[in-house]
Design a protein around this motif. Structure first.
Motif, PDB file in Angstrom:
ATOM      1  N   LEU A  64     -25.211  17.172  43.184  1.00 25.35           N
ATOM      2  CA  LEU A  64     -24.876  17.183  44.384  1.00 25.35           C
ATOM      3  C   LEU A  64     -23.240  16.985  44.921  1.00 25.35           C
ATOM      4  N   LYS A  65     -22.397  17.072  44.391  1.00 26.47           N
ATOM      5  CA  LYS A  65     -21.302  16.900  45.018  1.00 26.47           C
ATOM      6  C   LYS A  65     -20.843  18.998  44.566  1.00 26.47           C
ATOM      7  N   SER A  66     -21.460  19.132  43.470  1.00 27.19           N
ATOM      8  CA  SER A  66     -20.936  20.220  43.224  1.00 27.19           C
ATOM      9  C   SER A  66     -21.585  21.569  44.258  1.00 27.19           C
ATOM     10  N   LEU A  67     -22.699  20.728  44.422  1.00 31.80           N
ATOM     11  CA  LEU A  67     -23.349  21.820  45.271  1.00 31.80           C
ATOM     12  C   LEU A  67     -22.745  21.314  46.794  1.00 31.80           C
ATOM     13  N   LEU A  68     -22.273  20.498  47.273  1.00 29.65           N
ATOM     14  CA  LEU A  68     -21.841  20.135  48.802  1.00 29.65           C
ATOM     15  C   LEU A  68     -20.128  21.671  48.689  1.00 29.65           C
ATOM     16  N   HIS A  69     -19.349  21.456  47.333  1.00 28.79           N
ATOM     17  CA  HIS A  69     -18.495  22.195  46.959  1.00 28.79           C
ATOM     18  C   HIS A  69     -18.374  23.340  47.195  1.00 28.79           C
ATOM     19  N   ILE A  70     -20.075  23.556  46.385  1.00 28.71           N
ATOM     20  CA  ILE A  70     -20.120  25.435  46.903  1.00 28.71           C
ATOM     21  C   ILE A  70     -20.860  25.981  48.054  1.00 28.71           C
ATOM     22  N   THR A  71     -21.106  25.003  49.110  1.00 31.65           N
ATOM     23  CA  THR A  71     -21.387  25.056  50.179  1.00 31.65           C
ATOM     24  C   THR A  71     -20.605  25.320  51.340  1.00 31.65           C
ATOM     25  N   ILE A  72     -18.954  24.169  50.841  1.00 27.02           N
ATOM     26  CA  ILE A  72     -18.102  24.715  52.110  1.00 27.02           C
ATOM     27  C   ILE A  72     -17.449  25.847  51.812  1.00 27.02           C
ATOM     28  N   ALA A  73     -17.290  26.688  50.095  1.00 29.47           N
ATOM     29  CA  ALA A  73     -16.669  27.150  49.544  1.00 29.47           C
ATOM     30  C   ALA A  73     -17.102  28.678  50.450  1.00 29.47           C
ATOM     31  N   ILE A  74     -18.665  28.996  49.869  1.00 31.17           N
ATOM     32  CA  ILE A  74     -19.482  30.105  51.068  1.00 31.17           C
ATOM     33  C   ILE A  74     -19.383  29.531  53.099  1.00 31.17           C
ATOM     34  N   SER A  75     -19.158  28.498  52.947  1.00 32.99           N
ATOM     35  CA  SER A  75     -18.573  28.931  54.712  1.00 32.99           C
ATOM     36  C   SER A  75     -17.654  29.538  54.910  1.00 32.99           C
ATOM     37  N   TYR A  76     -16.483  28.961  54.254  1.00 34.78           N
ATOM     38  CA  TYR A  76     -14.988  29.172  54.337  1.00 34.78           C
ATOM     39  C   TYR A  76     -15.393  30.490  53.671  1.00 34.78           C
ATOM     40  N   ASN A  77     -15.443  31.143  53.022  1.00 32.79           N
ATOM     41  CA  ASN A  77     -15.075  33.095  52.776  1.00 32.79           C
ATOM     42  C   ASN A  77     -16.310  33.495  54.167  1.00 32.79           C
ATOM     43  N   PHE A  78     -17.633  33.039  54.693  1.00 32.60           N
ATOM     44  CA  PHE A  78     -18.234  34.106  55.814  1.00 32.60           C
ATOM     45  C   PHE A  78     -17.453  33.528  56.711  1.00 32.60           C
ATOM     46  N   PHE A  79     -16.163  32.148  57.453  1.00 35.60           N
ATOM     47  CA  PHE A  79     -16.078  32.175  58.679  1.00 35.60           C
ATOM     48  C   PHE A  79     -14.518  33.018  58.153  1.00 35.60           C
ATOM     49  N   TYR A  80     -14.080  33.221  57.063  1.00 39.49           N
ATOM     50  CA  TYR A  80     -12.874  33.592  57.113  1.00 39.49           C
ATOM     51  C   TYR A  80     -12.787  35.485  58.284  1.00 39.49           C
ATOM     52  N   ARG A  81     -11.449  35.234  58.805  1.00 37.64           N
ATOM     53  CA  ARG A  81     -11.302  36.476  59.416  1.00 37.64           C
ATOM     54  C   ARG A  81     -12.521  36.717  60.543  1.00 37.64           C
ATOM     55  N   THR A  82     -13.468  35.699  61.284  1.00 32.57           N
ATOM     56  CA  THR A  82     -13.851  35.699  62.426  1.00 32.57           C
ATOM     57  C   THR A  82     -13.093  34.911  63.288  1.00 32.57           C
ATOM     58  N   ILE A  83     -13.544  34.995  64.338  1.00 26.78           N
ATOM     59  CA  ILE A  83     -13.222  35.036  65.793  1.00 26.78           C
ATOM     60  C   ILE A  83     -13.647  33.128  65.030  1.00 26.78           C
ATOM     61  N   PHE A  84     -14.373  32.730  64.779  1.00 27.83           N
ATOM     62  CA  PHE A  84     -14.575  31.092  64.735  1.00 27.83           C
ATOM     63  C   PHE A  84     -14.473  30.502  63.094  1.00 27.83           C
ATOM     64  N   TYR A  85     -13.399  31.101  62.399  1.00 26.97           N
ATOM     65  CA  TYR A  85     -12.170  30.504  61.627  1.00 26.97           C
ATOM     66  C   TYR A  85     -11.824  29.355  62.430  1.00 26.97           C
ATOM     67  N   TRP A  86     -10.619  29.651  63.367  1.00 29.46           N
ATOM     68  CA  TRP A  86     -10.051  28.441  63.449  1.00 29.46           C
ATOM     69  C   TRP A  86     -10.798  27.104  63.909  1.00 29.46           C
ATOM     70  N   PRO A  87     -11.890  27.913  64.800  1.00 24.67           N
ATOM     71  CA  PRO A  87     -12.020  26.478  65.398  1.00 24.67           C
ATOM     72  C   PRO A  87     -13.805  25.538  64.389  1.00 24.67           C
ATOM     73  N   VAL A  88     -13.780  26.603  63.603  1.00 25.99           N
ATOM     74  CA  VAL A  88     -14.322  25.684  62.330  1.00 25.99           C
ATOM     75  C   VAL A  88     -13.478  24.492  61.485  1.00 25.99           C
ATOM     76  N   LEU A  89     -12.422  25.642  61.110  1.00 26.00           N
ATOM     77  CA  LEU A  89     -11.540  25.026  60.357  1.00 26.00           C
ATOM     78  C   LEU A  89     -10.827  23.286  61.458  1.00 26.00           C
ATOM     79  N   ARG A  90     -11.017  23.577  62.389  1.00 25.54           N
ATOM     80  CA  ARG A  90      -9.827  22.058  63.155  1.00 25.54           C
ATOM     81  C   ARG A  90     -11.200  21.656  62.850  1.00 25.54           C
ATOM     82  N   ILE A  91     -12.663  21.517  62.866  1.00 23.08           N
ATOM     83  CA  ILE A  91     -13.673  20.624  62.994  1.00 23.08           C
ATOM     84  C   ILE A  91     -13.626  20.353  61.861  1.00 23.08           C
TER      85      ILE A  91
END
Length: 350
Positions: A178-205
């Motif tokens: 479960l911990k491994s899944l949480l971290h890989i989900t965060i990684a996928i989300s990070y890569n998805f939002f990177y270089r988009t207009i959502f990057y900074w708002p999501v990172l701040r949250i």
């Protein structure tokens, strides 16, 4: 060559220290303008950081400062940590290695900002006749982003040195799926939002939630949470895949379908690792401008030992004004994964 997988880059550095550092010595040489993960690893391995200032071209060890330190305190040193800041080859890389060899000091390389795939390909394509201890991190914003994970790549070790590492690994805890899944989900989300207009708002949250301990953070409460874990299930699968692909490509040219799949996979999980550090007169102003323009930028080191503040320096054997260049750099250096245009540089540098 042997590969040891861990849950974090700092754990990989600690393992390398356990295997290589000279016993009954007090200090391990490292540089300021770094992450707290490095002194954490040194302290947890039973040594004390000895801080050396940096040069300002590649933000790695200043050779003159290093020579002076070894000249004055040689008998107290157990090893040297060479940091590849921003994934750059240190300006005095070969001189540092020669100096270490001359003084019989083991070298541990912090390559947490480097691309493991590129380094591994180089090593299997070239016979390196020297001891190698390369440490990697797969946390967010690293060249290989898996949310969490680390790796120690070693070669030409003596049997006793391998044994020390493997004995330490036996005591590592197994990470939950479960911990491994949480971290890989965060990684996928990070890569998805990177270089988009959502990057900074999501990172701040995310950072706000991490500060409230609702989400995992890459920065521990200093030494309170230095948990030695094995690599997560999903991270381990991906790293094993990358290793196999690297070995396959070394042996023969891959088939077209595999080449297409590999290209897609590397595009999503693996960045080049090359970064472009820029000096700005007003760091806060430059960062705010990037946020407004939705431009990803990294401010890895806001203090000489990120994220430690002055009142925490004593825990890592550091004191204010000890490494002036590193302290100055932490106030002015930001980095990009592509070289910005001249027009953009003019906007942020002044």
């Amino acid at each position: 060559m042997r590969i040891y997988k861990t849950a974090q880059g700092r754990t990989s550095i600690m393992l390398a220290i356990k295997g290589l550092a000279i016993k009954k010595k007090k200090f391990i040489i490292t540089q300021a303008f770094t992450c707290a993960a490095v002194p954490e690893a040194i302290l947890f391995a039973g040594y004390t950081p000895f801080w050396v200032d940096i040069e300002l071209k590649t933000f790695s060890l200043d050779i003159k400062k290093l020579e002076l330190a070894i000249e004055n305190h040689h008998d107290n040193f157990a090893a040297i940590v060479i940091q590849h800041t921003f994934g750059l080859v240190p300006k005095y890389y070969e001189k540092i290695k020669s100096l270490a060899k001359k003084n019989k000091l083991p070298i541990i390389e912090d390559r947490c900002h480097c691309n493991f795939v590129q380094n591994y390909n180089f090593l299997i394509n070239n016979e390196i006749n020297e001891k190698v201890a390369f440490c990697y991190s797969f946390e967010n914003a690293k060249p290989i982003n898996l949310g969490r994970g680390g790796l120690l790549l070693v070669s030409k070790f003596e049997k006793g040195e391998y044994r020390k590492i493997e004995e330490s690994l036996k005591n590592f805890k197994k990470q939950s799926i479960l911990k491994s899944l949480l971290h890989i989900t965060i990684a996928i989300s990070y890569n998805f939002f990177y270089r988009t207009i959502f990057y900074w708002p999501v990172l701040r949250i995310y950072r706000s939630m991490a500060a409230q301990q609702l989400m995992p953070s890459n920065f521990n409460k200093f030494l309170d949470d230095f948990t030695c874990e094995k690599i997560g299930f999903f991270q381990g699968i991906i790293i094993s895949f990358l290793i196999k692909i690297s070995e396959y490509r070394f042996k023969k040219e891959e088939k077209p379908f595999l080449k297409s799949f590999l290209k897609l996979f590397l595009k999503y999980f693996v960045f080049s690792g090359k970064r472009f550090p820029i000096y700005v007169s007003n760091k806060e102003k430059a960062l705010n401008y990037c946020k407004k323009k939705f431009i990803p930028v990294k401010d890895y080191f806001n203090t000489p030992i990120q994220p430690l503040m002055i009142n925490q320096y004593k825990f890592v054997n550091y004191s204010k004004n000890l490494c002036n260049k590193a302290e100055e750099a932490s106030k002015h250096i930001i980095s990009f994964d592509n070289m910005p245009s001249k027009r953009f540089l003019n906007k942020i540098m002044n």
